[in-house]
Design an enzyme around this catalytic site. Structure first.
Site, PDB file in Angstrom:
ATOM      1  N   SER A   1      -6.937  -1.174  10.518  1.00 55.65           N
ATOM      2  CA  SER A   1      -7.625  -2.266   9.817  1.00 55.65           C
ATOM      3  C   SER A   1      -9.021  -2.476  10.363  1.00 55.65           C
ATOM      4  O   SER A   1      -9.278  -2.257  11.555  1.00 55.65           O
ATOM      5  CB  SER A   1      -6.796  -3.532  10.009  1.00 55.65           C
ATOM      6  OG  SER A   1      -7.538  -4.665   9.685  1.00 55.65           O
TER       7      SER A   1
ATOM      8  N   ILE B   1       0.843  -1.209   0.000  1.00 51.70           N
ATOM      9  CA  ILE B   1       0.000   0.000   0.000  1.00 51.70           C
ATOM     10  C   ILE B   1       0.877   1.257   0.000  1.00 51.70           C
ATOM     11  O   ILE B   1       0.538   2.260  -0.625  1.00 51.70           O
ATOM     12  CB  ILE B   1      -0.983  -0.012   1.195  1.00 51.70           C
ATOM     13  CG1 ILE B   1      -1.774  -1.333   1.203  1.00 51.70           C
ATOM     14  CG2 ILE B   1      -1.946   1.167   1.115  1.00 51.70           C
ATOM     15  CD1 ILE B   1      -2.641  -1.548   2.412  1.00 51.70           C
TER      16      ILE B   1
ATOM     17  N   LYS C   1      -2.800  -3.625  16.089  1.00 48.99           N
ATOM     18  CA  LYS C   1      -3.537  -2.510  15.463  1.00 48.99           C
ATOM     19  C   LYS C   1      -4.354  -1.770  16.522  1.00 48.99           C
ATOM     20  O   LYS C   1      -4.410  -0.532  16.532  1.00 48.99           O
ATOM     21  CB  LYS C   1      -4.450  -3.022  14.341  1.00 48.99           C
ATOM     22  CG  LYS C   1      -3.708  -3.487  13.104  1.00 48.99           C
ATOM     23  CD  LYS C   1      -2.998  -2.340  12.375  1.00 48.99           C
ATOM     24  CE  LYS C   1      -2.119  -2.796  11.252  1.00 48.99           C
ATOM     25  NZ  LYS C   1      -1.138  -1.806  10.789  1.00 48.99           N
TER      26      LYS C   1
ATOM     27  N   TYR D   1      -1.494  -9.874  15.810  1.00 47.48           N
ATOM     28  CA  TYR D   1      -1.495  -8.851  14.752  1.00 47.48           C
ATOM     29  C   TYR D   1      -2.637  -7.861  14.989  1.00 47.48           C
ATOM     30  O   TYR D   1      -2.436  -6.643  15.013  1.00 47.48           O
ATOM     31  CB  TYR D   1      -1.640  -9.503  13.362  1.00 47.48           C
ATOM     32  CG  TYR D   1      -2.181  -8.540  12.333  1.00 47.48           C
ATOM     33  CD1 TYR D   1      -1.375  -7.548  11.781  1.00 47.48           C
ATOM     34  CD2 TYR D   1      -3.529  -8.584  11.938  1.00 47.48           C
ATOM     35  CE1 TYR D   1      -1.894  -6.640  10.873  1.00 47.48           C
ATOM     36  CE2 TYR D   1      -4.047  -7.684  11.029  1.00 47.48           C
ATOM     37  CZ  TYR D   1      -3.221  -6.714  10.498  1.00 47.48           C
ATOM     38  OH  TYR D   1      -3.745  -5.810   9.614  1.00 47.48           O
TER      39      TYR D   1
ATOM     40  N   ARG E   1     -16.527 -10.183   2.320  1.00 45.00           N
ATOM     41  CA  ARG E   1     -15.581  -9.096   2.632  1.00 45.00           C
ATOM     42  C   ARG E   1     -15.856  -7.908   1.708  1.00 45.00           C
ATOM     43  O   ARG E   1     -16.501  -8.047   0.678  1.00 45.00           O
ATOM     44  CB  ARG E   1     -14.137  -9.550   2.399  1.00 45.00           C
ATOM     45  CG  ARG E   1     -13.664 -10.683   3.277  1.00 45.00           C
ATOM     46  CD  ARG E   1     -13.413 -10.220   4.704  1.00 45.00           C
ATOM     47  NE  ARG E   1     -12.847 -11.288   5.511  1.00 45.00           N
ATOM     48  CZ  ARG E   1     -13.576 -12.204   6.145  1.00 45.00           C
ATOM     49  NH1 ARG E   1     -14.891 -12.189   6.064  1.00 45.00           N
ATOM     50  NH2 ARG E   1     -12.987 -13.138   6.869  1.00 45.00           N
TER      51      ARG E   1
ATOM     52  N   ASN F   1     -10.517  -4.877   2.770  1.00 45.91           N
ATOM     53  CA  ASN F   1      -9.547  -5.799   2.137  1.00 45.91           C
ATOM     54  C   ASN F   1      -8.938  -5.193   0.870  1.00 45.91           C
ATOM     55  O   ASN F   1      -9.556  -5.249  -0.199  1.00 45.91           O
ATOM     56  CB  ASN F   1     -10.226  -7.130   1.806  1.00 45.91           C
ATOM     57  CG  ASN F   1     -10.539  -7.937   3.046  1.00 45.91           C
ATOM     58  OD1 ASN F   1     -11.238  -7.467   3.944  1.00 45.91           O
ATOM     59  ND2 ASN F   1     -10.023  -9.141   3.127  1.00 45.91           N
TER      60      ASN F   1
HETATM   61  C1  UD1 Z   1      -7.682 -10.299   7.534  1.00 44.47           C
HETATM   62  C2  UD1 Z   1      -8.202  -9.085   8.236  1.00 44.47           C
HETATM   63  C3  UD1 Z   1      -7.542  -7.837   7.755  1.00 44.47           C
HETATM   64  C4  UD1 Z   1      -6.053  -7.977   7.846  1.00 44.47           C
HETATM   65  C5  UD1 Z   1      -5.627  -9.183   7.028  1.00 44.47           C
HETATM   66  C6  UD1 Z   1      -4.149  -9.368   7.167  1.00 44.47           C
HETATM   67  C7  UD1 Z   1     -10.520  -9.293   8.924  1.00 44.47           C
HETATM   68  C8  UD1 Z   1     -11.951  -9.126   8.533  1.00 44.47           C
HETATM   69  N1  UD1 Z   1      -9.622  -8.936   8.006  1.00 44.47           N
HETATM   70  O1  UD1 Z   1      -8.174 -10.266   6.231  1.00 44.47           O
HETATM   71  O2  UD1 Z   1      -7.949  -6.758   8.518  1.00 44.47           O
HETATM   72  O3  UD1 Z   1      -5.432  -6.825   7.391  1.00 44.47           O
HETATM   73  O4  UD1 Z   1      -6.287 -10.350   7.535  1.00 44.47           O
HETATM   74  O5  UD1 Z   1      -3.702 -10.428   6.391  1.00 44.47           O
HETATM   75  O6  UD1 Z   1     -10.199  -9.714  10.007  1.00 44.47           O
HETATM   76  N2  UD1 Z   1      -9.857 -17.251   1.748  1.00 44.47           N
HETATM   77  C9  UD1 Z   1     -10.068 -18.482   1.127  1.00 44.47           C
HETATM   78  N3  UD1 Z   1      -8.989 -19.129   0.618  1.00 44.47           N
HETATM   79  C10 UD1 Z   1      -7.721 -18.634   0.686  1.00 44.47           C
HETATM   80  C11 UD1 Z   1      -7.513 -17.380   1.313  1.00 44.47           C
HETATM   81  C12 UD1 Z   1      -8.600 -16.712   1.837  1.00 44.47           C
HETATM   82  O7  UD1 Z   1     -11.198 -18.964   1.042  1.00 44.47           O
HETATM   83  O8  UD1 Z   1      -6.789 -19.295   0.211  1.00 44.47           O
HETATM   84  C13 UD1 Z   1     -11.018 -16.511   2.274  1.00 44.47           C
HETATM   85  C14 UD1 Z   1     -10.935 -16.233   3.762  1.00 44.47           C
HETATM   86  O9  UD1 Z   1     -11.524 -17.281   4.501  1.00 44.47           O
HETATM   87  C15 UD1 Z   1     -11.743 -14.920   3.850  1.00 44.47           C
HETATM   88  C16 UD1 Z   1     -11.497 -14.246   2.508  1.00 44.47           C
HETATM   89  O10 UD1 Z   1     -11.031 -15.267   1.645  1.00 44.47           O
HETATM   90  O11 UD1 Z   1     -13.095 -15.221   3.949  1.00 44.47           O
HETATM   91  C17 UD1 Z   1     -10.469 -13.143   2.591  1.00 44.47           C
HETATM   92  O12 UD1 Z   1      -9.324 -13.636   3.232  1.00 44.47           O
HETATM   93  P1  UD1 Z   1      -7.962 -12.818   3.333  1.00 44.47           P
HETATM   94  O13 UD1 Z   1      -7.596 -12.303   1.992  1.00 44.47           O
HETATM   95  O14 UD1 Z   1      -6.970 -13.649   4.059  1.00 44.47           O
HETATM   96  O15 UD1 Z   1      -8.354 -11.534   4.196  1.00 44.47           O
HETATM   97  P2  UD1 Z   1      -9.029 -11.434   5.642  1.00 44.47           P
HETATM   98  O16 UD1 Z   1      -8.858 -12.670   6.413  1.00 44.47           O
HETATM   99  O17 UD1 Z   1     -10.396 -10.909   5.444  1.00 44.47           O
END
Ligand code: UD1
Length: 348
Positions: A128, A15, A159, A155, A238, A186
């Protein structure tokens, strides 16, 4: 003539680099600081190719007070700072909490102290939506008024503690410190030029880099973490916000701090940065195919520990007060991420 000199810590990170581009576009003098713990010097070339200007750069670990102090001695004309420098991997933070507390907290404390020594200081902080945890259904979309929840990882706790440190400091140094905290949902995508973008180390933990790496053939199959949530299609929801839109919000925050601080009701303000629209994991996979023509093989697996079910932003305050809005269509955002991945992998 250039506007104020702005220090961007973590400036070669994902970012940070996109924000550096937007600061240049808005006419600021840009000084980046980074220790390359999760980025590379090539990013400076990318920024220069995009903007035609090379940012000033200092290689420094912001959690090391003496080293950071030297940067301030050299650049006594820093007017404001945007603080990104922090570790951000949820899983790693569970395994190495002290590393997270040390890096994320010390860096911020050092920054506030050193900025205060310069005289009047203005700080934008990279926070965040994780501070809201899983908001109650009646609090969706999430506004800044939603109650904060206990963090579920070190983590997330860093924050929250950083937000508290800034709040206490803003109260104690009312006459010299102005702060804007930006709570990101996100962030995804890459600069349209594909000259800068996200560079995950090892196996990506975040969804979109995993999607693009699977599309590029680096990973066999994407795991969708659960389809038994209480959402329309069962997968998590998200608010995916384009990194360039997000970067522009930092410029708007900077303008508020430097030129319109008289309009600030308090010397610390909070903004949620998102699109206002929630998308499920399955919807995002589908949109990726629609936007790029590339099919991403996936399978449904169990839930990931610590995941919240659904969260998306109410960005009304940022829209109004910062005169900022996330405007890039999701199709363009996904296409930008794919262009970047193809460039990284040398795919035509
Ligand atoms: C989380 C935090 C965010 C933080 C970030 C740091 C929340 C809501 N968000 O993001 O503030 O900055 O971590 O890394 O707490 N997913 C899959 N398969 C994958 C990867 C992800 O299904 O291989 C799904 C996850 O279950 C989630 C979505 O995709 O539902 C987004 O995941 P991700 O990109 O890791 O972000 P957050 O977990 O939302």
């Amino acid at each position: 003539m250039k506007k104020a000199k702005v220090l961007v810590t973590g400036g070669t990170g994902y970012i940070g680099a996109h924000t550096a581009v937007e600061l240049f576009n808005a006419g600021y003098e840009v000084l980046l600081a980074d220790n390359f713990s999760n980025s590379s010097p090539d990013v400076l070339d990318g920024i220069e190719k995009i903007t035609g200007e090379r940012p000033l750069f200092e290689e420094v670990d912001c959690s090391d007070y003496d080293a950071f102090e030297k940067l301030f001695e050299k650049h006594s004309d820093i007017r404001a700072a945007i603080h990104f420098a922090a570790y951000k991997a949820v899983g790693e933070s569970v395994e190495k909490p002290l590393m997270y507390y040390k890096n994320n907290l010390f860096s911020l404390v050092n920054l506030i102290e050193l900025m205060n020594r310069q005289g009047k200081s203005s700080i934008v902080f990279s926070s965040s939506c994780t501070v809201y945890g899983q908001p109650a259904k009646e609090n969706l979309p999430v506004s800044e008024k939603a109650p904060l929840q206990p963090a579920t990882s070190p983590y997330g706790r860093t924050k929250q503690i950083c937000e508290d440190i800034l709040k206490d400091s803003a109260m104690a140094y009312k006459d010299k410190l102005n702060v804007i905290l930006l709570r990101y949902f996100n962030p995804i995508g890459a600069h349209p030029s594909a000259l800068i973008g996200e560079l995950p180390r090892g196996v990506p933990q975040n969804l979109l880099p995993y999607i693009t790496q699977t599309a590029a053939g680096l990973r066999d199959v994407l795991s969708v973490y659960g389809n038994d949530y209480s959402t329309p299609d069962g997968s998590c929801i998200r608010d995916y916000i384009y990194v360039c839109d997000l970067a522009k919000a930092h410029v708007a925050a900077m303008e508020r701090l430097l030129d319109k601080s008289g309009e600030m009701k308090d010397n610390i303000e909070y903004f949620n940065l998102g699109t206002g629209t929630g998308l499920s994991v399955l919807e995002l996979i589908d949109l990726f195919k629609k936007s790029t023509g590339v099919d991403v093989p996936y399978r449904i697996t169990g839930r990931r520990a610590g995941d919240v079910e659904q969260v998306w932003a109410d960005p009304a305050r940022a829209n109004e007060v910062l005169s900022w809005k996330a405007t890039t269509p999701i199709e363009d955002v996904l296409a930008s991420a794919w262009r970047w991945e193809k460039k990284l992998r040398g795919i035509a």
